[in-house]
Design an enzyme around this catalytic site. Structure first.
Site, PDB file in Angstrom:
ATOM      1  N   LYS A 182       0.857  -1.002   0.060  1.00 31.33           N
ATOM      2  CA  LYS A 182       0.096   0.062   0.059  1.00 31.33           C
ATOM      3  C   LYS A 182       0.814   1.199   0.081  1.00 31.33           C
ATOM      4  O   LYS A 182       1.123   1.961   1.055  1.00 31.33           O
ATOM      5  CB  LYS A 182      -0.792   0.081   1.252  1.00 31.33           C
ATOM      6  N   GLU A 219      -6.708  -6.788 -10.441  1.00 30.37           N
ATOM      7  CA  GLU A 219      -7.701  -6.374  -9.538  1.00 30.37           C
ATOM      8  C   GLU A 219      -8.392  -5.019  -9.887  1.00 30.37           C
ATOM      9  O   GLU A 219      -7.880  -4.570 -10.957  1.00 30.37           O
ATOM     10  CB  GLU A 219      -6.956  -6.208  -7.937  1.00 30.37           C
TER      11      GLU A 219
HETATM   12  C1  PLP Z   1      -6.541  -1.251   0.254  1.00 29.41           C
HETATM   13  C2  PLP Z   1      -6.407  -1.918  -1.009  1.00 29.41           C
HETATM   14  C3  PLP Z   1      -7.536  -3.045  -1.189  1.00 29.41           C
HETATM   15  C4  PLP Z   1      -8.316  -3.679  -0.022  1.00 29.41           C
HETATM   16  O1  PLP Z   1      -7.777  -4.052   0.864  1.00 29.41           O
HETATM   17  P1  PLP Z   1      -8.669  -4.337   2.389  1.00 29.41           P
HETATM   18  O2  PLP Z   1      -7.549  -4.949   3.292  1.00 29.41           O
HETATM   19  O3  PLP Z   1      -9.464  -5.302   2.083  1.00 29.41           O
HETATM   20  O4  PLP Z   1      -9.222  -3.036   2.638  1.00 29.41           O
HETATM   21  C5  PLP Z   1      -7.586  -3.858  -2.496  1.00 29.41           C
HETATM   22  N1  PLP Z   1      -6.660  -3.445  -3.413  1.00 29.41           N
HETATM   23  C6  PLP Z   1      -5.659  -2.206  -3.361  1.00 29.41           C
HETATM   24  C7  PLP Z   1      -5.188  -1.858  -4.727  1.00 29.41           C
HETATM   25  C8  PLP Z   1      -6.028  -1.428  -2.346  1.00 29.41           C
HETATM   26  O5  PLP Z   1      -5.172  -0.443  -2.022  1.00 29.41           O
END
Ligand code: PLP
Length: 339
Positions: A182, A219
């Site tokens: 992240k 995704e």
């Molecule tokens: C934060 C995020 C998610 C979702 O993650 P959670 O832990 O379920 O909130 C999915 N894909 C991306 C690219 C993200 O930044």
């Protein structure tokens, strides 16, 4: 304080406090609760030029029994350590992460939306490099801040399927890049594809393909891809360029608890059209069903005007655990004692 809980959306709002930790001379300090939302740093700070910035997102809930509980904070703490390692930032130990989350949530207990309003307290940890420098190197000083804010039920009046677009022009992440963490920079890079999909094609979310071959489903912009097959199996993408979503991992477990087989594997784009129900999942919304998928100018319609029956079951079960209406058999919820 006068918050209209039913009217809350998903927007920044200052609360009583945020918690801040500073890293210098190779160690994190004890941290302090702080009312101010500003930070002072040099214009030469690493984060502004070289982008050492990572974040997390999780939630606290006012449960049916009146207690406040946070959903799986250790998972976010672990993921933040993984993000830190990849960007050469100092790890913030998982136990301390969970303690810090509890401290700041307890101090803002009256900002947790009441049970029954559909709201929650969104928790946003962020870490960034602050030392002034001009050479490209890891920072030697860091700030780690956790802020919290009440947010509303994402979908007022029930969950409605949205249109999604297969992104053919841009990639979200590079093969062997930073797609699995992240990192703030990933989101800056996603703004233009997001804007284009939304305003030119009227699709609020985009589905990215694997950046090496553009054959498999990766995704969505900020959420994982999941599907239920016609024979009732939960499937989600296996890829080395997607963010490991805590929501997805939890939904997968919930599926198995409900007797639905679940697998994580490579998914070819063509296969998507064979699935019964598809959705995006993440902390902010839990699940967003996709009603139609746009690719190369053509819409494919999954024929659902409401959330599909299988996804609905998963959604209800997971949110039931979060609000303390369904037994938390995996000990996912961490109680925050109030002062
Ligand atoms: C934060 C995020 C998610 C979702 O993650 P959670 O832990 O379920 O909130 C999915 N894909 C991306 C690219 C993200 O930044």
């Amino acid at each position: 304080m006068n918050i209209e809980w039913e009217k809350l959306g998903f927007e920044f709002m200052p609360t009583r406090s945020n918690i801040r930790f500073h890293y210098a001379n190779g160690a994190w300090d004890e941290g302090k609760l702080c009312n101010d939302y500003n930070v002072t740093m040099s214009v030469a700070a690493n984060v502004l030029h070289y982008g050492q910035a990572i974040f997390e997102g999780l939630k606290a809930f006012r449960c049916k029994d009146g207690k406040i509980r946070v959903f799986r904070p250790e998972e976010n703490g672990k993921r933040m350590c993984d993000s830190a390692k990849r960007l050469m930032m100092p790890e913030f130990p998982v136990e301390n992460f969970v303690e810090a989350v509890k401290r700041v949530v307890a101090d803002n207990a009256d900002y947790v939306p009441p049970y029954g309003t559909g709201g929650s307290l969104y928790i946003r940890p962020v870490m960034f490099g602050t030392s002034p420098q001009i050479g490209v190197n890891a920072s030697f000083e860091y700030e780690f801040v956790i802020m919290v804010m009440p947010v509303g039920a994402y979908y007022k009046g029930g969950i409605k399927p949205v249109d999604a677009m297969v992104e053919r022009k841009y990639d979200r992440a590079a093969p062997h890049g930073t797609g699995t963490i992240k990192a703030a920079g990933n989101y800056a890079a996603s703004l233009l594809p997001y804007h284009t999909a939304k305003h030119e094609y009227h699709c609020p979310i985009s589905l990215f393909l694997d950046p090496a071959t553009h054959t498999y489903v990766d995704e969505f912009n900020t959420s994982n891809f999941l599907a239920v097959t016609k024979d009732g199996k939960y499937v989600t993408s296996l890829s080395d360029s997607i963010l490991p979503s805590v929501t997805n991992k939890s939904l997968m477990q919930v599926a198995q608890d409900l007797g639905m087989p679940a697998e994580r594997r490579k998914i070819k784009l063509e296969e998507v059209y064979e699935f019964a129900e598809i959705a995006a999942c993440g902390t902010a919304v839990v699940l967003t069903p996709v009603g139609r998928l746009l690719d190369n100018g053509k819409f494919f319609d999954f024929g659902l005007t409401e959330i599909g029956p299988q996804l609905k079951k998963l959604y209800d079960r997971l949110t039931g655990i979060q609000y303390g209406e369904v037994e938390d058999t995996h000990n996912w919820m961490v109680e925050v004692p109030e002062k």
